[in-house]
Design an enzyme around this catalytic site. Structure first.
Site, PDB file in Angstrom:
ATOM      1  N   LYS A 157       0.835  -1.199   0.000  1.00 27.73           N
ATOM      2  CA  LYS A 157       0.000   0.000   0.000  1.00 27.73           C
ATOM      3  C   LYS A 157       0.880   1.264   0.000  1.00 27.73           C
ATOM      4  CE  LYS A 157      -4.245  -1.677   0.107  1.00 27.73           C
ATOM      5  NZ  LYS A 157      -4.063  -3.103  -0.160  1.00 27.73           N
TER       6      LYS A 157
HETATM    7  C1  LIG Z   1     -10.383  -2.069  -1.051  1.00 23.64           C
HETATM    8  C2  LIG Z   1      -9.724  -2.882   0.028  1.00 23.64           C
HETATM    9  N1  LIG Z   1     -10.328  -2.995   1.218  1.00 23.64           N
HETATM   10  C3  LIG Z   1      -9.777  -3.697   2.223  1.00 23.64           C
HETATM   11  C4  LIG Z   1      -8.577  -4.328   2.072  1.00 23.64           C
HETATM   12  C5  LIG Z   1      -8.009  -5.123   3.195  1.00 23.64           C
HETATM   13  O1  LIG Z   1      -6.817  -4.562   3.667  1.00 23.64           O
HETATM   14  P1  LIG Z   1      -5.853  -5.411   4.620  1.00 23.64           P
HETATM   15  O2  LIG Z   1      -5.045  -6.316   3.765  1.00 23.64           O
HETATM   16  O3  LIG Z   1      -5.017  -4.355   5.311  1.00 23.64           O
HETATM   17  O4  LIG Z   1      -6.715  -6.134   5.585  1.00 23.64           O
HETATM   18  C6  LIG Z   1      -7.903  -4.240   0.852  1.00 23.64           C
HETATM   19  C7  LIG Z   1      -6.615  -4.922   0.662  1.00 23.64           C
HETATM   20  O5  LIG Z   1      -6.021  -4.967  -0.369  1.00 23.64           O
HETATM   21  C8  LIG Z   1      -8.486  -3.493  -0.203  1.00 23.64           C
HETATM   22  O6  LIG Z   1      -7.892  -3.405  -1.400  1.00 23.64           O
END
Ligand SMILES: Cc1ncc(COP(=O)(O)O)c(C=O)c1O
Length: 403
Positions: free
Chosen positions: A201
């Site tokens: 990210k």
């Molecule tokens: C749009 C979106 N929401 C939520 C998430 C979840 O993030 P995490 O991997 O930090 O749990 C992601 C992960 O890529 C995402 O792209």
């Protein structure tokens, strides 16, 4: 192009789709934590929360171990549960919808607009007496049209949990995503913003996330839920001034961030604006290069927002090409360019079809878009020559497969 034609790759080495940008500052800070003996949630998590809150302009920032945890904690603290419906755009990562299922509620999936974010009109059509919340997703790092979403949520008494996994550093009407200014029209306790610090990210802590809100009571509830529902966190219990005693005030979760993750976050946050400037510069290079190519549609930019440029997503004009998206990706791979697809619409996944009865054809624009999208490499660790290689490879693939 005939199948016997030999491809001369644009690059001799593979360009990964994404990589984190980790410097010596992050490494030294992690080592400092390891040597300090304090490796779980402690003083660095507190400092990271304070720095993050100051950066986005939030009253409260609660660090957690992923955006998935952030979404789950926010919905839990808002009391979402069995019998409730939560509206989620289908063009998102599965966890946006999965967390709703975890709570025994029903994810109601809706279509997306021209900029691939969810529109108030699509949400409004999906509202029923059981609807309790909406989760707008700031797809690729560009904010949704928040004014109309807040207005709709306010008029229907719905909570808003923004999925800002892609959008740290992004802005809407000159306010940072997650700031206290945005969403202030909502009733208290009805608004939280969730960020991801996953490995690739804009701001990376390996795994990690943050929740911001302007509501003190909601913040307290969310903080309690991140650590077993215990009245005192480890720092308060085991530091020099701490006490061993705690009480369990809720059946909470184990979602806290650690000082090792915060060590990275503290320095990544300082570099974030520079990272985004580089991402934006590369995005402009892509925009300019593809402007004259009708086979490639570039991202639709909204003038009243600052894009965080987590992703650069092109849409293929398949009608002008002899190959489909899968073969386009394979062709780029043959030129040593890594790509990805964001996302397979949630309603097309077997679980959501079997459990909730979704079918292909239900959310037509998202399906149309899904068949055509490709995410190109975009990260600050790329050199400008890498961007030029991607552009050259796209040009080669298009000209070899023009209809
Ligand atoms: C749009 C979106 N929401 C939520 C998430 C979840 O993030 P995490 O991997 O930090 O749990 C992601 C992960 O890529 C995402 O792209």
């Amino acid at each position: 192009m005939s199948p016997n034609d030999v491809i001369v790759p644009v690059r001799t080495t593979f360009l990964p789709f994404a990589l984190p940008s980790i410097g010596q500052e992050e490494i030294s800070e992690v080592v400092d934590s390891l040597q300090s003996g304090w490796i779980t949630a402690g003083p660095k998590v507190k400092r990271f929360e304070e720095d993050f809150a100051a950066y986005v302009g939030a009253d409260h920032a609660i660090a957690v171990n992923s955006c998935t945890a952030a979404l789950h904690i926010a919905l839990t603290a808002m009391g979402i549960g069995p019998g409730d419906e939560v509206i989620v755009p289908t063009l998102t990562f599965c966890s946006t919808a999965n967390v709703v299922v975890h709570l025994g509620a029903r994810p109601v999936l809706v279509d997306i607009g021209a900029d691939f974010t969810v529109r108030a009109e699509d949400i409004e059509r999906a509202i029923t007496p059981r609807t309790k919340a909406i989760i707008p997703v700031h797809y690729s790092g560009q904010a949704c049209e928040l004014d109309s979403l807040y207005e709709l949520a306010h008029s229907h008494g719905l909570a808003v949990v923004e999925d800002a996994a892609h959008a740290v550093g992004g802005e809407y009407h000159d306010q940072k995503i997650g700031s206290r200014q945005l969403g202030q029209s909502l009733q208290k306790g009805r608004h939280a913003v969730c960020f991801s610090f996953y490995a690739i990210k804009n701001l990376a802590t390996g795994e990690g996330g943050m929740i911001t809100t302007a509501d003190t009571k909601l913040a307290e509830r969310m903080r309690l839920l991140t650590l077993h529902g215990m009245s005192r966190d480890a720092w308060k219990r085991y530091s020099g001034s701490g006490s061993w005693y705690y009480e369990v005030l809720a059946a909470g979760y184990k979602d806290n961030m650690t000082d090792i993750q915060a060590s990275m976050g503290l320095h990544q946050l300082k570099k974030l604006d520079r990272f985004i400037q580089t991402r934006a510069r590369y995005a402009r290079l892509y925009d300019e290069a593809f402007a004259g190519m009708p086979e490639i549609e570039t991202p639709l930019l909204q003038g009243d927002r600052r894009h965080a440029w987590h992703l650069y997503v092109i849409k293929l004009g398949l009608e002008r090409l002899t190959i489909d998206r899968a073969r386009f990706i394979e062709a780029l791979r043959a030129h040593n360019i890594g790509t990805s697809v964001h996302f397979i619409p949630v309603h097309l996944h077997p679980y959501y079809q079997e459990q909730f009865g979704y079918r292909p054809g239900d959310l037509k624009h998202a399906e149309y878009v899904y068949d055509r999208i490709v995410s190109l490499p975009l990260y600050p660790g790329m050199a400008e020559e890498d961007v030029c290689d991607v552009i050259a490879a796209v040009r080669h693939v298009v000209s070899a497969n023009r209809r």
